[in-house]
Each structure stands twice: as structure tokens, then as C-alpha cells.
Scaffold this motif. Structure first.
Motif, mmCIF file in Angstrom:
data_model
loop_
_atom_site.group_PDB
_atom_site.id
_atom_site.type_symbol
_atom_site.label_atom_id
_atom_site.label_comp_id
_atom_site.label_asym_id
_atom_site.label_seq_id
_atom_site.Cartn_x
_atom_site.Cartn_y
_atom_site.Cartn_z
ATOM 1 N N LYS A 63 42.201 81.017 -36.674
ATOM 2 C CA LYS A 63 42.589 79.627 -36.919
ATOM 3 C C LYS A 63 41.383 78.694 -36.754
ATOM 4 N N LYS A 64 40.549 78.950 -35.736
ATOM 5 C CA LYS A 64 39.378 78.097 -35.507
ATOM 6 C C LYS A 64 38.416 78.156 -36.697
ATOM 7 N N ILE A 65 38.201 79.339 -37.253
ATOM 8 C CA ILE A 65 37.304 79.489 -38.404
ATOM 9 C C ILE A 65 37.801 78.655 -39.579
ATOM 10 N N VAL A 66 39.114 78.768 -39.857
ATOM 11 C CA VAL A 66 39.689 78.027 -40.989
ATOM 12 C C VAL A 66 39.693 76.528 -40.709
ATOM 13 N N ASP A 67 40.040 76.138 -39.470
ATOM 14 C CA ASP A 67 40.047 74.708 -39.109
ATOM 15 C C ASP A 67 38.666 74.085 -39.292
ATOM 16 N N ASP A 68 37.627 74.807 -38.863
ATOM 17 C CA ASP A 68 36.249 74.294 -39.010
ATOM 18 C C ASP A 68 35.884 74.132 -40.479
ATOM 19 N N THR A 69 36.311 75.097 -41.304
ATOM 20 C CA THR A 69 36.035 75.029 -42.745
ATOM 21 C C THR A 69 36.746 73.837 -43.372
ATOM 22 N N ILE A 70 38.001 73.620 -42.988
ATOM 23 C CA ILE A 70 38.774 72.485 -43.518
ATOM 24 C C ILE A 70 38.124 71.160 -43.124
ATOM 25 N N THR A 71 37.679 71.048 -41.878
ATOM 26 C CA THR A 71 37.010 69.819 -41.411
ATOM 27 C C THR A 71 35.772 69.528 -42.245
ATOM 28 N N LYS A 72 34.972 70.561 -42.494
ATOM 29 C CA LYS A 72 33.748 70.383 -43.287
ATOM 30 C C LYS A 72 34.078 69.976 -44.723
ATOM 31 N N LEU A 73 35.099 70.601 -45.308
ATOM 32 C CA LEU A 73 35.490 70.279 -46.682
ATOM 33 C C LEU A 73 35.983 68.840 -46.788
ATOM 34 N N LYS A 74 36.726 68.392 -45.788
ATOM 35 C CA LYS A 74 37.212 67.011 -45.794
ATOM 36 C C LYS A 74 36.051 66.021 -45.719
ATOM 37 N N GLU A 75 35.017 66.356 -44.947
ATOM 38 C CA GLU A 75 33.830 65.500 -44.877
ATOM 39 C C GLU A 75 33.126 65.435 -46.230
ATOM 40 N N GLU A 76 32.998 66.603 -46.895
ATOM 41 C CA GLU A 76 32.355 66.645 -48.211
ATOM 42 C C GLU A 76 33.163 65.835 -49.233
ATOM 43 N N LEU A 77 34.490 65.950 -49.145
ATOM 44 C CA LEU A 77 35.354 65.211 -50.058
ATOM 45 C C LEU A 77 35.207 63.709 -49.836
ATOM 46 N N ASN A 78 35.119 63.314 -48.573
ATOM 47 C CA ASN A 78 34.939 61.902 -48.250
ATOM 48 C C ASN A 78 33.610 61.383 -48.799
ATOM 49 N N ASP A 79 32.554 62.223 -48.735
ATOM 50 C CA ASP A 79 31.245 61.829 -49.266
ATOM 51 C C ASP A 79 31.320 61.556 -50.765
ATOM 52 N N THR A 80 32.005 62.440 -51.493
ATOM 53 C CA THR A 80 32.076 62.263 -52.946
ATOM 54 C C THR A 80 32.888 61.028 -53.321
ATOM 55 N N GLU A 81 33.897 60.705 -52.500
ATOM 56 C CA GLU A 81 34.769 59.567 -52.825
ATOM 57 C C GLU A 81 34.124 58.216 -52.530
ATOM 58 N N THR A 82 33.017 58.217 -51.749
ATOM 59 C CA THR A 82 32.359 56.951 -51.430
ATOM 60 C C THR A 82 31.246 56.596 -52.417
ATOM 61 N N SER A 83 30.993 57.473 -53.401
ATOM 62 C CA SER A 83 29.847 57.261 -54.295
ATOM 63 C C SER A 83 29.951 55.968 -55.092
ATOM 64 N N GLU A 84 31.135 55.687 -55.649
ATOM 65 C CA GLU A 84 31.285 54.474 -56.460
ATOM 66 C C GLU A 84 31.179 53.233 -55.575
ATOM 67 N N GLU A 85 31.704 53.334 -54.338
ATOM 68 C CA GLU A 85 31.658 52.211 -53.407
ATOM 69 C C GLU A 85 30.221 51.819 -53.088
ATOM 70 N N LEU A 86 29.396 52.828 -52.782
ATOM 71 C CA LEU A 86 28.059 52.549 -52.277
ATOM 72 C C LEU A 86 27.031 52.365 -53.394
ATOM 73 N N ASN A 87 27.203 53.064 -54.488
ATOM 74 C CA ASN A 87 26.324 52.901 -55.632
ATOM 75 C C ASN A 87 24.855 53.052 -55.250
ATOM 76 N N PHE A 88 24.524 54.147 -54.549
ATOM 77 C CA PHE A 88 23.133 54.405 -54.201
ATOM 78 C C PHE A 88 22.350 54.798 -55.441
ATOM 79 N N THR A 89 21.053 54.565 -55.393
ATOM 80 C CA THR A 89 20.176 54.859 -56.521
ATOM 81 C C THR A 89 19.019 55.736 -56.059
ATOM 82 N N PRO A 90 18.273 56.355 -56.994
ATOM 83 C CA PRO A 90 17.076 57.113 -56.590
ATOM 84 C C PRO A 90 16.066 56.236 -55.857
ATOM 85 N N GLN A 91 16.003 54.958 -56.218
ATOM 86 C CA GLN A 91 15.087 54.043 -55.520
ATOM 87 C C GLN A 91 15.428 53.948 -54.037
#
Length: 384
Positions: A134-162
């Protein structure tokens, strides 16, 4: 009392919870099979990790491989912290984990968690096995949720290569000018947990190739994932990321931060954004191609070079390297220069907003108010 069979099963379950930094990345230099991992714990509580090949009777210490990583790990951590953790949403389409794939994997892990729960209810698992799995799967789910949150903030933040270029330069200046605060706020490889180290290796490294001379095993080469190398190379080619290049300072060997050609307009914007935090200087220097040298007065004003870049795209205009001289731009900081902002924390947590054009460079630094972009994960949702 648990049976001998249950003890062995529980022992295997415990072993699966150990974190090996380079598991699945190492192959036997003799037979080419993937090395397994094992660990021993001494009476003082210290654990020691090894990788081995049962067939060839080869063992290599994990510490030795990690020492090889020390040659470049700080640069990798810096790249990861700036480009991957802060700005991954901006370049996420170039990586191999789009939002749909993350959501699909998240559903798969949640389904797996439900299967584990049912298996425990049906007494297919012991309590120890259930908790470990359960701990292995829980840790994986936590990491995936963080990655999902990162992708969903892209339009909000609008970072550039600069923004990547700017953040890396500000971090470098902070390292020079605010050394104490930089060490307190910057997480290095030594501060990483084993889980964080293993995650970084898993994300960036494809394979670690081992060599063997007589009975001595050594790290021959490290292959990085193409999904990481390609965006990194593209950012360098576009001039938005730097590489460290060895250089002679009198009789001492050091490193300079070189980046590729950027149009003069882009450089101007970059310098003006930097000047919202620090009173950086700019100077042109002649690079003598045949002697591989250019001259810069380090002594004057106690100068430190932030970045060096070509003033023209010499890869295109001089592909055969026939020109005798190149013009390079140098962005530098002086020992006497003071931080421009009233709150020192600002320079670690935010970067100047490129949309703010009200700041004019003045000879005497004064505290100023500027628009900023948040760059810390925990600050991404803070209202400005």
C-alpha cells in the motif's frame, strides 16, 4: 506465531520497501544482465547498498557509483530544480508524460490500490505485506498527483524560455551575493532523501554503463534519457540555457557560464529584467579565435561573470571557423553592487515579470516595486 513460510514472505516484502538509487540502471560488465540490489545494516544502524550479478559473482558498492555522480550532480540538480520542477509546465509537451498519460496512470494505480485492499480482506496478504504494498502505491499516487498539478498550472503561469534564462542567472547571482541565504534555501543532492535521489536518477538516467579491468569495476558512461536531453539541447540551441565551460584565470582553472546566441533585443530585455533585482553590468569583449582567449578585467570593481554569449550567430556566419575574432557579450556583477529589493526572500521566490516596463535603469540603485512571477511550488497559487 507466523510460520517460517510467512516470515520469508514478510522478509521479501520488507526488502521491496528498500530504495536503491540505481536499480534497473546497471548491467553486468561481463554478461550484460541487469544487476540486482542488496543491502546490509550494521549494528550502528547504518545501511550499505550493493549491486550484484549472481551468475558472474560480481558486486559493486552503490557508494562508488554515487561518487562518480558527484562530478556533475550539482549541475543536474540545479537543472532539475529550475527547468523541471519550476518550468516543466512550459515545456511539458516535449516530455513523454502528457496530462492524459498521467491521468491514465493515476487511474491504474488507484485500481491497483483497490485490488490490494480486497486481497487483504480476502486474507491473501498478511498485514505487513499489505502495508508495504500500500505504501508503494500511495507514494506513486502522491507523485502522480503532483505531476498532474504541475501540468494544470501551465496556462495560469504562462512561463517562457526567457524565464528559464532569468531564473538561472538570478540563482547564480544569489549564490555569489547572498551565499548564506542561498545555502539555507537551496536543496542540494546531499540534502535529498534516498527516495528523492532515486526519483531523480529514474527521471534523467537511461543506463549507467559499467566497465571492468582485471577485477576492478568502474563507471564507464552514463546515458541520459532522450526525453530529457532533447529539450535541454533545444533550450541551449535557442540560447535559453547555459553550459559550464572550463577556463583559465591566470594560473587557476575555473568555469565560465556560456550560452548560445540570442538576438540583441532579447539580451536587452534580459538585462533589464535582471536589473530589477541587481545592478548588473554589461560589456563587450573580443574573443581571439586562434588563441582561444578573451580579456576581461576581473580586478576592476571586484567583478564576477554571470554569463557569456556570442553577439552574433557564429555557428551560421562562420561554420568553418575562419574568422580571427568574435565579439562576445559579458553580463557581470560587481562586488559593491547591492540587492535592489527590500525583501531578500523575493529574489529566491519570484522572478521579475517581463510585462513590467516601468522600471528604468538608474545609476544609483533604489528599492523598487515590480510585477513578479512566483516560482516556488508552494507559492504557485498565492494571490499577488
Amino acid at each position: 506465531m507466523p510460520s517460517t513460510k510467512e516470515k520469508k514472505r514478510n522478509s521479501r516484502s520488507y526488502q521491496r520497501t528498500l530504495t536503491y538509487l540505481f536499480l534497473q540502471k546497471l548491467k553486468c560488465p561481463k554478461c550484460g544482465r541487469i544487476l540486482g540490489g542488496k543491502a546490509t545494516t550494521k549494528p550502528n544502524g547504518n545501511s550499505y547498498y550493493y549491486y550484484y550479478c549472481n551468475d558472474c559473482k560480481i558486486t559493486i558498492k552503490e557508494k562508488m557509483i554515487e561518487e562518480y555522480f558527484n562530478n556533475f550532480i550539482d549541475e543536474l540538480v540545479e537543472y532539475d530544480s529550475v527547468v523541471n520542477q519550476f518550468f516543466l509546465p512550459m515545456i511539458k509537451q516535449k516530455f513523454d508524460e502528457p496530462k492524459e498519460q498521467i491521468e491514465k496512470e493515476l487511474k491504474r494505480q488507484n485500481d491497483k490500490l483497490e485490488r490490494i485492499r480486497k486481497a487483504y480482506i480476502n486474507e491473501a496478504f498478511s498485514l505487513e505485506e499489505y502495508n508495504a504494498e500500500k505504501k508503494i502505491v500511495d507514494d506513486t499516487i502522491t507523485k502522480l498527483k503532483e505531476e498532474l498539478n504541475d501540468t494544470e498550472t501551465s496556462e495560469e503561469l504562462n512561463f517562457t524560455p526567457q524565464d528559464i534564462l532569468l531564473k538561472r542567472d538570478i540563482d547564480y547571482i544569489n549564490k555569489v551575493k547572498l551565499e548564506k541565504e542561498y545555502k539555507e534555501k537551496t536543496k542540494t543532492w546531499k540534502n535529498y532523501t534516498r527516495e528523492e535521489k532515486a526519483s531523480l536518477v529514474m527521471s534523467y538516467v537511461g543506463e549507467i554503463k559499467l566497465g571492468m579491468m582485471n577485477d576492478y569495476i568502474y563507471v564507464d558512461n552514463i546515458d541520459f534519457r532522450e526525453s530529457i536531453c532533447k529539450p535541454c539541447n533545444e533550450l541551449f540551441e535557442m540560447g535559453f540555457i547555459d553550459v559550464k565551460t572550463p577556463a583559465l584565470f591566470g594560473n587557476l582553472v575555473g568555469h565560465l557560464r556560456f550560452s548560445n546566441y540570442l538576438p540583441e533585443e532579447e539580451i536587452g530585455k534580459h538585462i533589464m529584467r535582471l536589473r530589477q533585482y541587481y545592478n548588473v553590468g554589461f560589456e563587450e569583449a573580443t574573443y581571439y579565435v586562434e588563441d582561444r582567449v578573451f580579456y576581461f578585467n576581473f580586478i576592476h570593481d571586484d567583478r564576477a561573470i554571470i554569463r557569456i554569449f556570442p553577439m552574433e550567430d557564429y555557428n551560421k556566419i562562420d561554420p568553418d571557423i575562419k574568422m580571427k575574432e568574435y565579439k562576445y557579450g559579458i553580463i557581470y556583477i560587481r562586488g559593491k553592487d547591492e540587492f535592489q529589493m527590500e525583501d531578500v526572500n523575493t529574489t529566491f521566490d519570484y522572478i521579475p515579470d517581463e510585462s513590467n516596463d516601468s522600471v528604468i535603469y538608474m545609476k544609483e540603485p533604489v528599492p523598487i516595486e515590480i510585477g513578479v512571477k512566483p516560482v516556488k511550488k508552494e507559492l504557485l497559487c498565492v494571490e499577488e
